[in-house]
Design a protein around this motif. Structure first.
Motif, PDB file in Angstrom:
ATOM      1  N   GLU A 192       0.839  -1.205   0.000  1.00 31.77           N
ATOM      2  CA  GLU A 192       0.000   0.000   0.000  1.00 31.77           C
ATOM      3  C   GLU A 192       0.869   1.249   0.000  1.00 31.77           C
ATOM      4  N   MET A 193       1.952   1.211   0.787  1.00 29.46           N
ATOM      5  CA  MET A 193       2.849   2.359   0.853  1.00 29.46           C
ATOM      6  C   MET A 193       3.509   2.608  -0.503  1.00 29.46           C
ATOM      7  N   ALA A 194       3.917   1.530  -1.187  1.00 33.26           N
ATOM      8  CA  ALA A 194       4.545   1.671  -2.507  1.00 33.26           C
ATOM      9  C   ALA A 194       3.560   2.292  -3.500  1.00 33.26           C
ATOM     10  N   ILE A 195       2.284   1.915  -3.402  1.00 31.55           N
ATOM     11  CA  ILE A 195       1.270   2.502  -4.283  1.00 31.55           C
ATOM     12  C   ILE A 195       1.170   4.009  -4.012  1.00 31.55           C
ATOM     13  N   ARG A 196       1.068   4.360  -2.719  1.00 33.38           N
ATOM     14  CA  ARG A 196       0.970   5.776  -2.354  1.00 33.38           C
ATOM     15  C   ARG A 196       2.165   6.561  -2.867  1.00 33.38           C
ATOM     16  N   GLU A 197       3.344   5.932  -2.814  1.00 35.46           N
ATOM     17  CA  GLU A 197       4.577   6.651  -3.168  1.00 35.46           C
ATOM     18  C   GLU A 197       4.975   6.455  -4.629  1.00 35.46           C
ATOM     19  N   GLY A 198       4.161   5.712  -5.384  1.00 34.99           N
ATOM     20  CA  GLY A 198       4.468   5.495  -6.798  1.00 34.99           C
ATOM     21  C   GLY A 198       5.738   4.710  -7.039  1.00 34.99           C
ATOM     22  N   LYS A 199       6.037   3.783  -6.142  1.00 30.13           N
ATOM     23  CA  LYS A 199       7.273   2.996  -6.267  1.00 30.13           C
ATOM     24  C   LYS A 199       6.980   1.551  -6.665  1.00 30.13           C
ATOM     25  N   LYS A 200       8.025   0.866  -7.144  1.00 27.06           N
ATOM     26  CA  LYS A 200       7.934  -0.574  -7.395  1.00 27.06           C
ATOM     27  C   LYS A 200       8.096  -1.317  -6.063  1.00 27.06           C
ATOM     28  N   ILE A 201       7.732  -2.585  -6.038  1.00 29.18           N
ATOM     29  CA  ILE A 201       8.039  -3.421  -4.870  1.00 29.18           C
ATOM     30  C   ILE A 201       9.124  -4.425  -5.269  1.00 29.18           C
ATOM     31  N   PRO A 202       9.900  -4.910  -4.286  1.00 30.40           N
ATOM     32  CA  PRO A 202      10.969  -5.863  -4.609  1.00 30.40           C
ATOM     33  C   PRO A 202      10.421  -7.180  -5.154  1.00 30.40           C
ATOM     34  N   GLU A 203      11.202  -7.851  -5.947  1.00 30.49           N
ATOM     35  CA  GLU A 203      10.877  -9.219  -6.360  1.00 30.49           C
ATOM     36  C   GLU A 203      10.746 -10.094  -5.127  1.00 30.49           C
ATOM     37  N   GLY A 204       9.836 -11.045  -5.181  1.00 29.76           N
ATOM     38  CA  GLY A 204       9.721 -12.000  -4.075  1.00 29.76           C
ATOM     39  C   GLY A 204       8.629 -11.648  -3.078  1.00 29.76           C
ATOM     40  N   TRP A 205       7.990 -10.505  -3.252  1.00 22.78           N
ATOM     41  CA  TRP A 205       6.935 -10.126  -2.319  1.00 22.78           C
ATOM     42  C   TRP A 205       5.565 -10.613  -2.778  1.00 22.78           C
ATOM     43  N   ALA A 206       5.335 -10.568  -4.084  1.00 29.04           N
ATOM     44  CA  ALA A 206       3.935 -10.680  -4.523  1.00 29.04           C
ATOM     45  C   ALA A 206       3.801 -11.310  -5.899  1.00 29.04           C
ATOM     46  N   ILE A 207       2.581 -11.758  -6.164  1.00 30.83           N
ATOM     47  CA  ILE A 207       2.201 -12.205  -7.501  1.00 30.83           C
ATOM     48  C   ILE A 207       0.997 -11.388  -7.963  1.00 30.83           C
ATOM     49  N   ASP A 208       0.782 -11.383  -9.274  1.00 27.85           N
ATOM     50  CA  ASP A 208      -0.403 -10.696  -9.806  1.00 27.85           C
ATOM     51  C   ASP A 208      -1.582 -11.673  -9.854  1.00 27.85           C
ATOM     52  N   SER A 209      -2.688 -11.237 -10.422  1.00 27.60           N
ATOM     53  CA  SER A 209      -3.902 -12.055 -10.357  1.00 27.60           C
ATOM     54  C   SER A 209      -3.797 -13.336 -11.183  1.00 27.60           C
ATOM     55  N   SER A 210      -2.791 -13.417 -12.056  1.00 29.46           N
ATOM     56  CA  SER A 210      -2.626 -14.663 -12.811  1.00 29.46           C
ATOM     57  C   SER A 210      -1.605 -15.584 -12.142  1.00 29.46           C
ATOM     58  N   GLY A 211      -1.038 -15.118 -11.019  1.00 30.23           N
ATOM     59  CA  GLY A 211      -0.072 -15.960 -10.316  1.00 30.23           C
ATOM     60  C   GLY A 211       1.369 -15.698 -10.722  1.00 30.23           C
ATOM     61  N   GLN A 212       1.577 -14.740 -11.626  1.00 31.41           N
ATOM     62  CA  GLN A 212       2.941 -14.402 -12.048  1.00 31.41           C
ATOM     63  C   GLN A 212       3.583 -13.451 -11.036  1.00 31.41           C
ATOM     64  N   PRO A 213       4.889 -13.631 -10.778  1.00 30.47           N
ATOM     65  CA  PRO A 213       5.597 -12.684  -9.909  1.00 30.47           C
ATOM     66  C   PRO A 213       5.468 -11.267 -10.463  1.00 30.47           C
ATOM     67  N   THR A 214       5.309 -10.307  -9.570  1.00 27.89           N
ATOM     68  CA  THR A 214       5.197  -8.926 -10.029  1.00 27.89           C
ATOM     69  C   THR A 214       5.969  -7.981  -9.124  1.00 27.89           C
ATOM     70  N   ILE A 215       6.447  -6.863  -9.710  1.00 28.84           N
ATOM     71  CA  ILE A 215       7.063  -5.813  -8.893  1.00 28.84           C
ATOM     72  C   ILE A 215       6.198  -4.544  -8.939  1.00 28.84           C
ATOM     73  N   GLU A 216       4.991  -4.665  -9.545  1.00 26.54           N
ATOM     74  CA  GLU A 216       4.046  -3.545  -9.599  1.00 26.54           C
ATOM     75  C   GLU A 216       3.069  -3.679  -8.437  1.00 26.54           C
ATOM     76  N   PRO A 217       3.111  -2.769  -7.479  1.00 24.81           N
ATOM     77  CA  PRO A 217       2.240  -2.934  -6.304  1.00 24.81           C
ATOM     78  C   PRO A 217       0.757  -2.958  -6.678  1.00 24.81           C
ATOM     79  N   GLU A 218       0.374  -2.209  -7.728  1.00 25.18           N
ATOM     80  CA  GLU A 218      -1.043  -2.189  -8.137  1.00 25.18           C
ATOM     81  C   GLU A 218      -1.479  -3.572  -8.609  1.00 25.18           C
ATOM     82  N   GLU A 219      -0.570  -4.293  -9.275  1.00 24.63           N
ATOM     83  CA  GLU A 219      -0.933  -5.626  -9.773  1.00 24.63           C
ATOM     84  C   GLU A 219      -1.183  -6.609  -8.627  1.00 24.63           C
TER      85      GLU A 219
END
Lengths: 363, 363
Positions: A192-219
């Protein structure tokens, strides 16, 4: 004032506001005081996501009748060392302390006490409960399941909560070791903080809705999921998944609460789970009297030695060496007690909305 | 025959060899049988590092008098729900089952039982103990500290063991969920394998002797260290460190055993710790009667539902979806019961050396 701007408040004032808000909704006097204290401890200890920032969510849940302000907690099953408690859909900040004290009482009588809780709601920081145990020369355990946000290893959807685990160990001259950790690689709050600040997130934190790794906090936020501690199979992500699963099962299944993707939401913002498999949200509290195992003085001396030994670890390049669990929270606490609790403007707006909703003056 | 060549053995034959080797060293008949069974379970369940591959190390420790073949285990402190056991420097494979049964007995009487153990040695796979609990309709916990090999987050040297934690949950129609996990990002055995095969290791597993991340397995083996689960601060490596620390303190400090970098070595190959801070190596066993919390039938039905729900998680791209903890071990077991246990030639040579040392025929 932009969303990331910060205003500093005295912690006593925030605590007092929370107390009055809980009372406004009909929560008892002593219960409101302890609930406010738990939020305040989170704010002081730097765990911003679990402090007064949550008051808006609690207020809306109370306001819409989705949380019972005056629960009648009851023991539904009991042995000398264990109990199962039904929290009657009370605030987790009210049910949790009650059940935790029961575990501590049981340990007084038979050396150890374990209390599973169902019919509860979000209980604040897990660390609060284990610090209560320390005050009675006991080792406390606290865990809870929470709203789904984490994918199991090799899964493409949210199935588990951030499911924290806390435990604390007292030193003699040294401050206690306080472990209070969630089971994913990173907290959703950081996304949420990365979204507010317009930043990317590090690899390894999250996946997108298709299950792919993502560094886009919105995804991630848009139907993706956080990853378990370890992040990938190669780096042990299955172990982070196991940790989240064991906390889910001990908190949710053992108590007769909901579990996994069916764990209730903690704010009216989230969609209700697709089905109900139990009663409310679940916790597990454990208590072990230190003197049931070893002379407490000897235990605390050894913890001092443990702390000093680990502080002397040769440091990794570019670091000051390992911290002792609880160091960052203790540092935040001494700073914030002196100079106040910084709240981002989004939280301040939420608190003003709570003030409007309840008539309790905020500023 | 190269080091990586594999020979397949019937598991009964390996188990019988282990049993006779333990008896040769003076371990009692029933104790030798259970110790051999624990190693055999590891081999069957595919946890090769903890099966008969360890017999050479145990044999040398017994042969040199560093492990007591006929320990007199005793309870040094006790309450209705807890005990501290001194293992009299026995094999962990003998002390562990004795202490675990004490925890299960205590749970029979007061709902839950927790037994801390000092004066023990390497206890085999943690999973063995929690499967024993299942047979008595209890939830078992098992953890142990082990020889240092892991750096704390931001540390540049070995301070903690691989410190495993196990717990198991029974299903009704589904096989049980069995969690048996070590606390680092990867097992040291995988580094040894990479050395044998001349391969690199993935980023995030290890550091070299100066504390720098490395992908060269030799640099880790030569005075480097494994990293905690999470690997880096950004990906939650401090949580893996917390997990290793809590297992170390509950197993080592609470029992009065050694802890952290002072935990005894499990083989004569490793250097002795620089000082002694307690008695031998430590474990913690926990037991919770399911019916102390909830109707066991209801619990098992919910576990079935949990398993089926998680199996239906939409899969991450390129995977078959999440496993249930215990799946890989169960698959290995059914395969190896049918077609035997594959041992690499280095292990076979070790077993021949054990045969020469003891006079027990191997092949």
């Amino acid at each position: 004032m932009t969303a990331a701007e910060v205003v500093v408040f005295e912690h006593e004032r925030l605590c007092e506001f929370s107390r009055r808000v809980f009372q406004h909704f009909g929560v008892g006097t002593a219960e409101s005081e302890e609930a406010a204290l738990i939020l305040s401890q989170a704010d002081l200890r730097g765990i911003d996501s679990h402090g007064i920032a949550r008051l808006h969510a609690y207020s809306r849940m109370l306001n819409s009748g989705r949380i019972n302000p005056t629960p009648e907690m009851r023991v539904v099953r009991e042995t000398p060392g264990t109990a199962t408690v039904d929290g009657d859909n009370g605030l987790g900040l009210v049910v949790g302390p009650w059940a935790n004290r029961l575990a501590l009482d049981k340990a007084e009588s038979v050396g150890t006490g374990w209390v599973a809780v169902r019919g509860s709601n979000h209980f604040g920081i897990a660390g609060y409960y284990v610090l209560e145990a320390l005050a009675r020369d006991q080792l406390g355990w606290a865990m809870t399941n929470t709203t789904k946000i984490v994918a199991p290893m090799w899964g493409a959807e949210r199935m588990l909560g951030t499911n924290p685990l806390a435990i604390a160990f007292p030193g003699l001259e040294e401050p206690p070791i306080v472990i209070d950790m969630a089971s994913p690689a990173a907290a959703f709050g950081k996304v949420e903080m990365a979204i507010r600040e317009g930043k990317k997130i590090p690899e390894g934190w999250a996946i997108d809705s298709s299950g792919q790794p993502t560094i886009e906090p919105e995804e991630m936020a848009d139907g993706g999921a956080m990853l378990p501690l370890g992040s990938t199979r190669e780096r042990g992500g299955h172990k982070g998944y196991c940790l989240g699963a064991l906390i889910d099962i001990l908190s949710g299944v053992l108590s007769g609460a909901n579990w996994g993707p069916f764990t209730p939401v903690f704010t009216t913002d989230f969609e209700e789970p697709p089905r109900s498999v139990g009663v409310g949200l679940g916790h597990l509290f454990g208590a072990m009297r230190i003197d049931a195992f070893i002379e407490p003085l000897e235990f605390k001396r050894q913890i001092d030695d443990w702390i000093r030994t680990f502080r002397k670890t040769s440091p990794a390049p570019g670091t000051d060496g390992p911290l002792i669990p609880g160091d960052p929270e203790r540092e935040a606490e001494s700073q914030r007690k002196a100079s106040g609790v910084p709240l981002v403007s989004a939280v301040v707006s939420d608190l003003r909305a709570v003030s409007v909703m309840t008539g309790v003056p905020f500023d």
